[in-house]
Design a protein around this motif. Sequence first.
Motif, mmCIF file in Angstrom:
data_model
loop_
_atom_site.group_PDB
_atom_site.id
_atom_site.type_symbol
_atom_site.label_atom_id
_atom_site.label_comp_id
_atom_site.label_asym_id
_atom_site.label_seq_id
_atom_site.Cartn_x
_atom_site.Cartn_y
_atom_site.Cartn_z
ATOM 1 N N TRP A 26 57.561 26.973 45.118
ATOM 2 C CA TRP A 26 56.165 26.679 44.820
ATOM 3 C C TRP A 26 55.553 25.728 45.820
ATOM 4 C CZ3 TRP A 26 53.316 29.242 40.861
ATOM 5 C CH2 TRP A 26 54.196 30.107 40.108
ATOM 6 N N SER A 27 54.317 25.518 46.061
ATOM 7 C CA SER A 27 53.686 24.527 46.756
ATOM 8 C C SER A 27 52.379 23.875 46.131
ATOM 9 C CB SER A 27 53.435 25.128 48.126
ATOM 10 O OG SER A 27 54.196 25.642 48.811
ATOM 11 N N ILE A 28 52.069 22.799 46.446
ATOM 12 C CA ILE A 28 50.952 22.248 45.796
ATOM 13 C C ILE A 28 49.895 22.321 46.866
ATOM 14 C CG2 ILE A 28 49.978 20.226 45.024
ATOM 15 C CD1 ILE A 28 52.489 19.284 43.807
ATOM 16 N N VAL A 29 48.750 23.017 46.602
ATOM 17 C CA VAL A 29 47.665 23.201 47.546
ATOM 18 C C VAL A 29 46.403 22.890 47.006
ATOM 19 C CG1 VAL A 29 46.308 25.042 48.561
ATOM 20 C CG2 VAL A 29 48.833 25.281 48.522
ATOM 21 N N LYS A 30 45.306 22.530 47.715
ATOM 22 C CA LYS A 30 43.800 21.863 47.407
ATOM 23 C C LYS A 30 43.177 23.196 47.027
ATOM 24 C CE LYS A 30 43.917 17.158 48.783
ATOM 25 N NZ LYS A 30 43.490 16.271 49.820
ATOM 26 N N VAL A 31 43.008 23.715 46.014
ATOM 27 C CA VAL A 31 41.863 24.730 45.527
ATOM 28 C C VAL A 31 40.749 24.581 45.349
ATOM 29 C CG1 VAL A 31 41.864 26.953 44.002
ATOM 30 C CG2 VAL A 31 44.184 25.770 44.737
ATOM 31 N N ALA A 32 39.629 25.342 45.662
ATOM 32 C CA ALA A 32 38.233 25.227 45.816
ATOM 33 C C ALA A 32 37.757 26.060 44.829
ATOM 34 C CB ALA A 32 37.832 25.091 47.232
ATOM 35 N N TYR A 33 38.263 27.287 44.876
ATOM 36 C CA TYR A 33 37.362 28.347 44.162
ATOM 37 C C TYR A 33 38.269 29.179 43.063
ATOM 38 C CZ TYR A 33 33.453 27.635 47.192
ATOM 39 O OH TYR A 33 32.475 27.058 47.925
ATOM 40 N N ARG A 34 37.761 29.628 42.101
ATOM 41 C CA ARG A 34 38.457 30.534 41.201
ATOM 42 C C ARG A 34 37.728 31.905 41.239
ATOM 43 N NH1 ARG A 34 37.422 26.809 37.601
ATOM 44 N NH2 ARG A 34 36.119 27.998 36.086
ATOM 45 N N GLU A 39 39.694 43.753 34.025
ATOM 46 C CA GLU A 39 40.827 44.511 33.933
ATOM 47 C C GLU A 39 40.646 45.400 35.135
ATOM 48 O OE1 GLU A 39 40.269 45.713 29.832
ATOM 49 O OE2 GLU A 39 41.631 44.416 28.933
ATOM 50 N N ALA A 40 39.411 45.990 35.463
ATOM 51 C CA ALA A 40 39.364 46.847 36.451
ATOM 52 C C ALA A 40 39.590 46.537 37.953
ATOM 53 C CB ALA A 40 38.058 47.628 36.407
ATOM 54 N N GLY A 41 39.757 44.966 37.869
ATOM 55 C CA GLY A 41 39.881 44.335 39.432
ATOM 56 C C GLY A 41 38.382 44.204 39.975
ATOM 57 N N GLU A 42 37.599 44.144 39.169
ATOM 58 C CA GLU A 42 36.177 43.868 39.925
ATOM 59 C C GLU A 42 35.938 42.455 39.764
ATOM 60 O OE1 GLU A 42 31.419 45.075 39.223
ATOM 61 O OE2 GLU A 42 33.067 45.769 37.723
ATOM 62 N N LEU A 43 35.508 41.992 40.774
ATOM 63 C CA LEU A 43 35.178 40.559 41.213
ATOM 64 C C LEU A 43 33.803 40.264 40.052
ATOM 65 C CD1 LEU A 43 35.672 37.809 42.544
ATOM 66 C CD2 LEU A 43 34.120 38.549 44.340
ATOM 67 N N ARG A 44 34.091 39.331 39.408
ATOM 68 C CA ARG A 44 32.727 39.284 38.302
ATOM 69 C C ARG A 44 32.100 37.761 38.597
ATOM 70 N NH1 ARG A 44 33.013 42.527 33.911
ATOM 71 N NH2 ARG A 44 30.723 41.668 33.603
ATOM 72 N N ASN A 45 32.823 36.774 39.120
ATOM 73 C CA ASN A 45 32.211 35.484 39.422
ATOM 74 C C ASN A 45 33.023 34.801 40.360
ATOM 75 O OD1 ASN A 45 30.473 33.649 39.316
ATOM 76 N ND2 ASN A 45 30.611 33.126 37.078
ATOM 77 N N VAL A 46 32.381 33.944 41.266
ATOM 78 C CA VAL A 46 33.004 33.067 42.218
ATOM 79 C C VAL A 46 32.874 31.603 41.743
ATOM 80 C CG1 VAL A 46 33.410 32.154 44.518
ATOM 81 C CG2 VAL A 46 32.957 34.675 43.921
ATOM 82 N N ILE A 47 33.675 31.074 41.169
ATOM 83 C CA ILE A 47 33.591 29.806 40.420
ATOM 84 C C ILE A 47 34.191 28.406 41.355
ATOM 85 C CG2 ILE A 47 33.705 28.351 38.267
ATOM 86 C CD1 ILE A 47 34.333 31.209 36.814
ATOM 87 N N VAL A 138 27.525 33.427 45.986
ATOM 88 C CA VAL A 138 27.366 32.362 46.751
ATOM 89 C C VAL A 138 26.276 32.071 47.598
ATOM 90 C CG1 VAL A 138 29.915 31.906 46.546
ATOM 91 C CG2 VAL A 138 29.093 32.910 48.559
ATOM 92 N N GLU A 139 25.989 30.915 47.952
ATOM 93 C CA GLU A 139 24.859 30.483 48.906
ATOM 94 C C GLU A 139 25.180 30.655 50.081
ATOM 95 O OE1 GLU A 139 23.215 26.693 48.204
ATOM 96 O OE2 GLU A 139 22.715 27.269 45.978
ATOM 97 N N GLN A 140 26.324 30.316 50.573
ATOM 98 C CA GLN A 140 26.792 30.329 51.953
ATOM 99 C C GLN A 140 28.332 31.085 52.011
ATOM 100 O OE1 GLN A 140 25.281 29.544 54.795
ATOM 101 N NE2 GLN A 140 23.465 28.770 53.618
#
Length: 596
Positions: A26-34, A39-47, A138-140
Amino acid sequence: MILRDLCDLYDRCSTDEGMTVSPFGWSIVKVAYRLRIDEAGELRNVIPYVSGDADKKSETIPMQVPEQEGRTSAIKPFFLCDTGEYLLAAGGGKAEDKFNRSAELHKEVLACCDSALAHAVVAFFGRGPQRNRLIEMVEQEKDVQGKFCVFEFAPDNGGSGTLVHEDAAIQNAWYAYREKRLSKEEAPYGRCSVTGEYTRLANLFPQLTGVAGAQPAGASLVSFNDKAYESYGKTGTHNASISRDSAFKAGEALRYLARDGRHHTYVGDTLLLFWTDAPVDNRGSLWDLCMELGISGGKGELEDGEALDSLKEIISSVRAGASPMGYDLDTKYYLLGLAPNAARLSVRFYYVQSFGFLLRNCEQYLNDVSMDGVSSLPLKRMFAQTAALGKKENVPSTLVASTFRSLIAGARFPQSLFATTLSRMRADHASRNKYDLPQRAAIMKACLVRGHRVDGKVTDEELTMSLNESNANVGYVLGRLFALLERAQEASAPGLNATIRDKYIGSASATPARVFPQLLSNCQNHLSKLGKERPGQAVNLRKQIDAVIDMLDGEAGIPKTLSMDDQGMFYVAYHQQRYALWNKQKNDDDETEQGQ
């Protein structure tokens, strides 16, 4: 030695609740988005992860994710945590190829994982790049392109979802894949230089990212990039003979130190990593105070006066035989200075000493820079005196690390510190503000005193905290004489806009024989004028000037040039004589007021 100490630090961190390191795999990484998927694998949101402030600023948070080994310009995907390029084909160009490689990796790892979250991730990659969905959310697009993202499973896209990499079934699938991959690697067996065990050796040493000046992809502490550095038929990192476990531990310990603000700072272009062998809760403020003497910057910085007063109080208690704040002075501290060198890290210095040793060197430093009329001088203010206009961006980067190293080790200050300070004196005559001259004199005194101590020189010309009228060093005597001549000029014509210091101090300290005869001649006029108005002061100044000239054997004793060391003595004596004159005048004025 460095790798062994880093491995020991990792072992201690893994059992200390206040110190966070990753387990194997494992590694510790700085994460910016979820990336929220259903269930169908569709992208519903970028948080985005945001701060708790009212303005809700985007930020990154450290998160434990499946191990991420370093990657170069080649396409190399990471499992369940990667940038928007690999997971969403953001940015175009080679992004679609990166997405396809990432899809292959995730399908291979999760092929036998019977979990709803695993099926959702496989379905996500089966849909192909969902870049259009990203652009809608997302805006950008570029904000997500280079930032790390993780998957969040939320079937109904409401409430809080579940981070996919935290699912037990998926973690087991990752462990199985990792063991299978490692077993296929062509890594030779050998004797680990850290533990002495005969085991599989590491092919690559973990890279440290985020080092200023190094490659963004990361830099390695152990690296062999040319056959000229190899020997005995071994290739690459196998020449270092480090086991996989030891390489992981040392690399993760480095990342922990560079990630935790309590354990690193920058000294010039050098990344300074520091830790102790004491538990994190007992680190105390002693270390902070010692570091405050030498460096600045970072959050929670103490005010100079407060920090130095506290440090002096601790030193006094140690002299009295007490252990400050219940701190064991035998506690070891470790100090590692790393400099960027493209894809590698160069070790500038490494010290393992006790706090008692560090405290003694801090005390010695404070004694070396102490002079009447000069407040205690931390290195950060010392560096400001070597920079044009006193701006920190003008401080020579090569000077910072070497000077800090001298403070910590109790060694001689670099000659460049002394030479640069002299150069600044010649350039601006310390006319920027009233603090420049005293502080620069203190720097030169510290350099000279330390040099004499290291060389074992103990002479009658040793510099002291106060004016030493018996010091017969020619530079010291001329510095005193210059201060007295300036005082005669100021007393005879109060309110002058410029004195002989503004015009002649540079040449008087370097080529005195060309300047002093004229200054002495003009001084007679000043003393004559002063004698008509304040004869007592004129007589006293004349006596002092004559006494100093006698130490030179008259004008014939004025040399044509002065060495660099003697020039430093000149400025130290000039300040000390000026301070003594000012202090005497203040005392005389106080006595006059009391007599009235």
